[in-house]
Design an enzyme around this catalytic site. Structure first.
Site, PDB file in Angstrom:
ATOM      1  N   CYS A 230      -3.010 -22.819  -1.090  1.00  0.00           N
ATOM      2  CA  CYS A 230      -2.380 -22.347  -2.318  1.00  0.00           C
ATOM      3  C   CYS A 230      -3.395 -21.573  -3.147  1.00  0.00           C
ATOM      4  CB  CYS A 230      -1.845 -23.527  -3.131  1.00  0.00           C
ATOM      5  SG  CYS A 230      -1.132 -23.011  -4.704  1.00  0.00           S
TER       6      CYS A 230
ATOM      7  N   HIS B 150       8.546 -29.181   1.975  1.00  0.00           N
ATOM      8  CA  HIS B 150       7.359 -28.368   2.270  1.00  0.00           C
ATOM      9  C   HIS B 150       6.237 -28.834   1.344  1.00  0.00           C
ATOM     10  CE1 HIS B 150       5.652 -24.276   3.484  1.00  0.00           C
ATOM     11  NE2 HIS B 150       4.777 -24.745   2.605  1.00  0.00           N
TER      12      HIS B 150
ATOM     13  N   ASP C 275       3.145 -18.533   7.022  1.00  0.00           N
ATOM     14  CA  ASP C 275       2.577 -19.053   5.782  1.00  0.00           C
ATOM     15  C   ASP C 275       1.087 -19.330   5.933  1.00  0.00           C
ATOM     16  OD1 ASP C 275       2.564 -19.947   3.163  1.00  0.00           O
ATOM     17  OD2 ASP C 275       3.186 -21.970   3.668  1.00  0.00           O
TER      18      ASP C 275
END
Length: 313
Positions: free
Chosen positions: A253, A220, A28
């Site tokens: 993000c 998360h 990630d």
């Protein structure tokens, strides 16, 4: 790099004795990098994370290289780290083709990625929520038939950049569907970092009421608004014992420009150590690993604990 006697251990009541850290930095974290990290560096990163005591390290993704070019080397990477004793190396798979590629390389832990909102399902999967669930069902069934552990990420559990606040019942519906199709574990994602502790506990309570056990849940959190550790503590108070984190705070993000990325593993370990909660992680080695990785990426780590312990400017 550690400070003698710090953090001072002062346990709090009604918290788990041990927390499993689900390390996501190698997947990630690195998939958000603009430049492709060499395969050998990724392998060394994973090896150093394992040496620091992390036993669940998400290694890579079998998403088509067109969509995630930074992880196009999955077939080359996994054989380089498959000999790590006692370490689970989950991989992300989007569909049956991705699962087949992972199984060929001996993967025993896989993850799929769902969405709690229609907007993100469309943006990320080019499907509706229900269409994406239908796509995952044969993947989960085949993995279960192969006795492979299946996790599902659920994105946008607390807020969506297009839809705003996400009703709790909407998240619960998606979670129940994934559990019913056979997922072993769910990771509740605060993808844009807007959750607050009360919201976290309300979602967990509602999931329990609808038959989803706390033992099947992980959290998360992203630290966009500085709430990741507070939200983690709220989850621990509810009984959650699996927390996703990213070494050095790698990742971010793409839908929130102010996002500071995933909860840094070092920040999490510092808090858990102070609470007397066992993680099996050596904070000094972990910090050294993140400093090393930051050097490979050419920029300092955003983790506050890494900065404090390594005296980064």
């Amino acid at each position: 790099m550690t400070v003698q006697g710090l953090p001072m251990v002062v346990p709090a009541q009604d918290l788990p004795a041990r927390v499993r850290i689900y390390e996501v930095g190698a997947r990630d974290g690195l998939q958000n990098e603009k430049a492709t990290v060499p395969t050998e560096v990724k392998a060394e990163f994973i090896r150093r994370l394992a040496d620091a005591g992390l036993t669940t390290i998400e290694a890579t993704s079998f998403v088509h290289p067109k969509w995630v070019p930074q992880l196009a080397d999955a077939e080359q990477l996994l054989p380089l780290v498959s000999d790590l004793p006692g370490v689970h190396l989950p991989v992300l798979v989007p569909n049956e083709r991705g699962l087949d590629r992972a199984l060929t390389l001996g993967a025993r832990h896989i993850a799929v990625f769902a969405s709690a909102t229609e907007s993100f399902a469309k943006a990320n999967l080019n499907r509706t929520v229900d269409e994406s669930l239908a796509m995952f069902e044969p993947v989960v069934q085949k993995a279960r038939a192969e006795k492979v552990h299946v996790r599902s990420y659920i994105s946008m559990c607390f807020g969506d950049p297009w839809e705003g606040a996400v009703p709790i019942h909407q998240v619960v519906r998606v979670c129940k569907s994934l559990m019913d199709m056979g997922c072993d574990e769910l990771s509740l994602g605060d993808t844009i970092g807007v959750a607050t502790p009360g919201h976290v506990q309300s979602l967990l309570a509602e999931l329990n009421e609808e038959g989803v056990p706390t033992s099947a849940l992980g959290v998360h959190f992203h630290d966009t608004y500085g709430q990741a550790l507070a939200n983690t503590l709220a989850a621990l108070q509810h009984g959650v014992t699996t927390v996703d984190a990213s070494a050095g705070g790698l990742g971010g993000c793409p839908y929130a420009k102010s996002a500071t990325g995933n909860l840094a593993t070092e920040d999490l370990v510092w808090m858990l150590q102070g609470l007397g909660i066992d993680t099996g992680v050596d904070l000094g080695r972990l910090t050294a690993t993140s400093v090393w990785m930051a050097g490979q990426l050419g920029r300092p780590s955003p983790s506050r604990t890494v900065k404090a312990l390594s005296h980064q400017e």
